[in-house]
Enzyme design. Structure first.
Site, PDB file in Angstrom:
ATOM      1  N   ASP A 157       0.691  -1.128   0.025  1.00 27.08           N
ATOM      2  CA  ASP A 157      -0.049   0.014   0.085  1.00 27.08           C
ATOM      3  C   ASP A 157       1.076   1.085   0.183  1.00 27.08           C
ATOM      4  O   ASP A 157       1.930   1.377   0.365  1.00 27.08           O
ATOM      5  CB  ASP A 157      -1.091   0.023   1.259  1.00 27.08           C
ATOM      6  CG  ASP A 157      -0.471   0.072   2.472  1.00 27.08           C
ATOM      7  OD1 ASP A 157       0.851  -0.455   2.342  1.00 27.08           O
ATOM      8  OD2 ASP A 157      -0.292  -0.024   3.357  1.00 27.08           O
ATOM      9  N   SER A 158       0.022   2.147   0.126  1.00 27.16           N
ATOM     10  CA  SER A 158       1.333   3.553  -0.191  1.00 27.16           C
ATOM     11  C   SER A 158       1.598   4.058   0.767  1.00 27.16           C
ATOM     12  O   SER A 158       2.700   5.061   0.815  1.00 27.16           O
ATOM     13  CB  SER A 158       0.545   4.578  -0.761  1.00 27.16           C
ATOM     14  OG  SER A 158      -1.045   5.079  -0.085  1.00 27.16           O
ATOM     15  N   GLY A 159       1.535   3.448   2.155  1.00 32.21           N
ATOM     16  CA  GLY A 159       1.637   3.932   3.671  1.00 32.21           C
ATOM     17  C   GLY A 159       0.789   5.133   4.038  1.00 32.21           C
ATOM     18  O   GLY A 159       0.814   5.358   4.781  1.00 32.21           O
ATOM     19  N   PHE A 161      -2.924   5.189   4.450  1.00 27.16           N
ATOM     20  CA  PHE A 161      -3.473   4.945   4.947  1.00 27.16           C
ATOM     21  C   PHE A 161      -3.519   4.937   6.685  1.00 27.16           C
ATOM     22  O   PHE A 161      -4.262   6.042   7.544  1.00 27.16           O
ATOM     23  CB  PHE A 161      -4.356   3.733   4.658  1.00 27.16           C
ATOM     24  CG  PHE A 161      -5.912   3.259   5.212  1.00 27.16           C
ATOM     25  CD1 PHE A 161      -6.842   4.020   4.888  1.00 27.16           C
ATOM     26  CD2 PHE A 161      -5.407   2.409   6.233  1.00 27.16           C
ATOM     27  CE1 PHE A 161      -8.182   3.509   6.335  1.00 27.16           C
ATOM     28  CE2 PHE A 161      -6.416   2.300   6.862  1.00 27.16           C
ATOM     29  CZ  PHE A 161      -7.979   2.487   6.930  1.00 27.16           C
ATOM     30  N   ASP A 219      -2.245   8.309  -2.280  1.00 25.45           N
ATOM     31  CA  ASP A 219      -3.841   8.973  -2.377  1.00 25.45           C
ATOM     32  C   ASP A 219      -4.790  10.403  -1.407  1.00 25.45           C
ATOM     33  O   ASP A 219      -3.786  10.134  -0.717  1.00 25.45           O
ATOM     34  CB  ASP A 219      -4.956   7.854  -2.922  1.00 25.45           C
ATOM     35  CG  ASP A 219      -5.128   7.513  -2.341  1.00 25.45           C
ATOM     36  OD1 ASP A 219      -4.460   6.910  -1.364  1.00 25.45           O
ATOM     37  OD2 ASP A 219      -6.078   5.813  -1.883  1.00 25.45           O
ATOM     38  N   GLN A 251     -10.487   8.230  -6.392  1.00 22.98           N
ATOM     39  CA  GLN A 251     -11.675   8.564  -5.635  1.00 22.98           C
ATOM     40  C   GLN A 251     -12.394   9.682  -6.126  1.00 22.98           C
ATOM     41  O   GLN A 251     -12.747   8.766  -7.362  1.00 22.98           O
ATOM     42  CB  GLN A 251     -10.156   9.854  -4.412  1.00 22.98           C
ATOM     43  CG  GLN A 251      -9.103   9.112  -4.557  1.00 22.98           C
ATOM     44  CD  GLN A 251      -9.989   8.117  -2.801  1.00 22.98           C
ATOM     45  OE1 GLN A 251     -10.412   8.768  -1.737  1.00 22.98           O
ATOM     46  NE2 GLN A 251      -9.053   7.416  -2.361  1.00 22.98           N
ATOM     47  N   GLY A 273     -11.392   4.544  -1.054  1.00 23.37           N
ATOM     48  CA  GLY A 273     -12.054   5.679  -0.955  1.00 23.37           C
ATOM     49  C   GLY A 273     -13.104   4.915  -0.773  1.00 23.37           C
ATOM     50  O   GLY A 273     -13.935   5.794   0.021  1.00 23.37           O
ATOM     51  N   ASP A 291      -8.778  -6.966  -0.949  1.00 28.83           N
ATOM     52  CA  ASP A 291      -8.265  -6.925   0.387  1.00 28.83           C
ATOM     53  C   ASP A 291      -9.245  -6.583   1.514  1.00 28.83           C
ATOM     54  O   ASP A 291      -9.354  -5.651   1.364  1.00 28.83           O
ATOM     55  CB  ASP A 291      -6.470  -6.547   0.309  1.00 28.83           C
ATOM     56  CG  ASP A 291      -6.564  -4.792   0.412  1.00 28.83           C
ATOM     57  OD1 ASP A 291      -7.726  -3.845  -0.255  1.00 28.83           O
ATOM     58  OD2 ASP A 291      -6.428  -4.955   1.501  1.00 28.83           O
ATOM     59  N   CYS A 317     -13.319 -30.863   4.497  1.00 34.25           N
ATOM     60  CA  CYS A 317     -12.316 -29.871   4.109  1.00 34.25           C
ATOM     61  C   CYS A 317     -10.926 -30.551   3.672  1.00 34.25           C
ATOM     62  O   CYS A 317     -10.459 -31.226   5.134  1.00 34.25           O
ATOM     63  CB  CYS A 317     -12.195 -28.516   4.867  1.00 34.25           C
ATOM     64  SG  CYS A 317     -11.093 -27.654   3.906  1.00 34.25           S
ATOM     65  N   CYS A 332      -7.792 -28.244   8.563  1.00 28.68           N
ATOM     66  CA  CYS A 332      -8.740 -28.881   8.687  1.00 28.68           C
ATOM     67  C   CYS A 332      -8.142 -30.524   9.304  1.00 28.68           C
ATOM     68  O   CYS A 332      -8.814 -31.496   9.486  1.00 28.68           O
ATOM     69  CB  CYS A 332      -9.654 -28.898   7.952  1.00 28.68           C
ATOM     70  SG  CYS A 332     -11.046 -27.664   7.687  1.00 28.68           S
TER      71      CYS A 332
END
Ligand SMILES: [Zn+2]
Length: 276
Positions: free
Chosen positions: A41-43, A45, A95, A137, A164, A214, A253, A258
């Site tokens: 990520d861009s950092g 957030f 952003d 955005q 966003g 994500d 599963c 499991c």
């Protein structure tokens, strides 16, 4: 889980061990011995979510370090510099993030600023073995989203993100924005809806044309003792009735969990194996 792409956190890695140290170790792939894909990520957030004091101006995001209380700046160029040092396969532009329920001129300003910052990120991006995704955005305003999608699609080479969202808006509004963005984007670019992970949203957004997502939801849910199962939705393994239940989470599963652990075992270790 056989996952193919891992999201690594630029802010935390930039702080510790530090992006220079990761770079010296040969990048994140070498450091973790992970030979599948990595997205960073861009950092921006985390700066917004972790910092008490945060301002945004044309230069970038300014924040008070939660560790040293000193004021720090993250311009778009710095975000790309850190992400290039980390060596992710997919980097994200910095952003201007505003809360999804924000209204007024700031929504439009943040959208236009995100386009200007995208241009600065493109300039700073020098490694051709890494992709960079722009981030759309425009809040809940469908016209702004469309304008942003058209501008950013001109600059996107590999894929594009819809940002966003997923901040407490009504589902109906959220789906309309995803639909409008997907409709405005060219078909050859994969669309990544950021911060989305509830099962129903994955299904609906996929139908609307989204390709990537994500979310902390699966890992956070697991950490608090809840398994997502094929039938019945959620199984809360911290409940007393699993204390002496020696069946696997899902008898049919074949996954590692499991085949390895009983419900009683998982019940006994919830809250002990991972710091919450
Ligand atoms: Zn399983």
């Amino acid at each position: 889980m056989d996952c193919r792409i891992l999201l690594c956190n630029t802010y935390h890695l930039g702080h510790r061990p530090g992006h220079e140290r990761v770079k010296a170790a040969g990048g994140l792939h070498k450091m973790m011995n992970w030979n599948r894909s990595i997205l960073t990520d861009s950092g921006g957030f985390q700066m917004v979510s972790l910092s008490k004091l945060m301002t945004v101006d044309e230069n970038g995001v300014n924040f008070e370090s939660p560790h040293t209380a000193e004021m720090m700046a993250l311009p778009p160029e710095k975000s790309i510099e850190i992400q290039q040092a980390l060596g992710a396969d997919i980097m994200m532009q910095l952003d201007h993030v505003i809360h999804v329920l924000t209204t007024g001129d700031i929504v439009k300003e943040a959208m236009h600023r995100s386009i200007r910052w995208l241009d600065r990120c493109v300039q700073a991006h020098t490694r051709d073995d890494q992709a960079m995704f722009p981030i759309l955005q425009g809040g809940l305003d469908l016209e702004l989203r469309k304008e942003c999608a058209e501008e950013m699609a001109k600059r996107a080479k590999v894929g594009i993100a819809i940002g966003g969202l997923s901040g407490g808006e009504e589902k109906d509004h959220f789906w309309k924005v995803v639909a409008a963005c997907c409709a405005a984007l060219p078909p050859h670019l994969p669309r990544y809806v950021m911060g989305v992970g509830f099962p129903v949203d994955l299904v609906i957004c996929s139908l609307l044309g989204a390709d990537m997502f994500d979310c902390v939801y699966p890992t956070r849910t697991a950490r608090f003792g809840t398994a997502m199962v094929r039938r019945g939705g959620l199984m809360q393994l911290n409940q007393k009735r699993y204390k002496e239940d020696f069946l696997p989470i899902d008898e049919k599963c074949q996954c590692n969990t499991c085949r390895t652990y009983t419900r009683a075992y998982i019940h006994s270790v919830i809250g002990k194996v991972c710091a919450v």
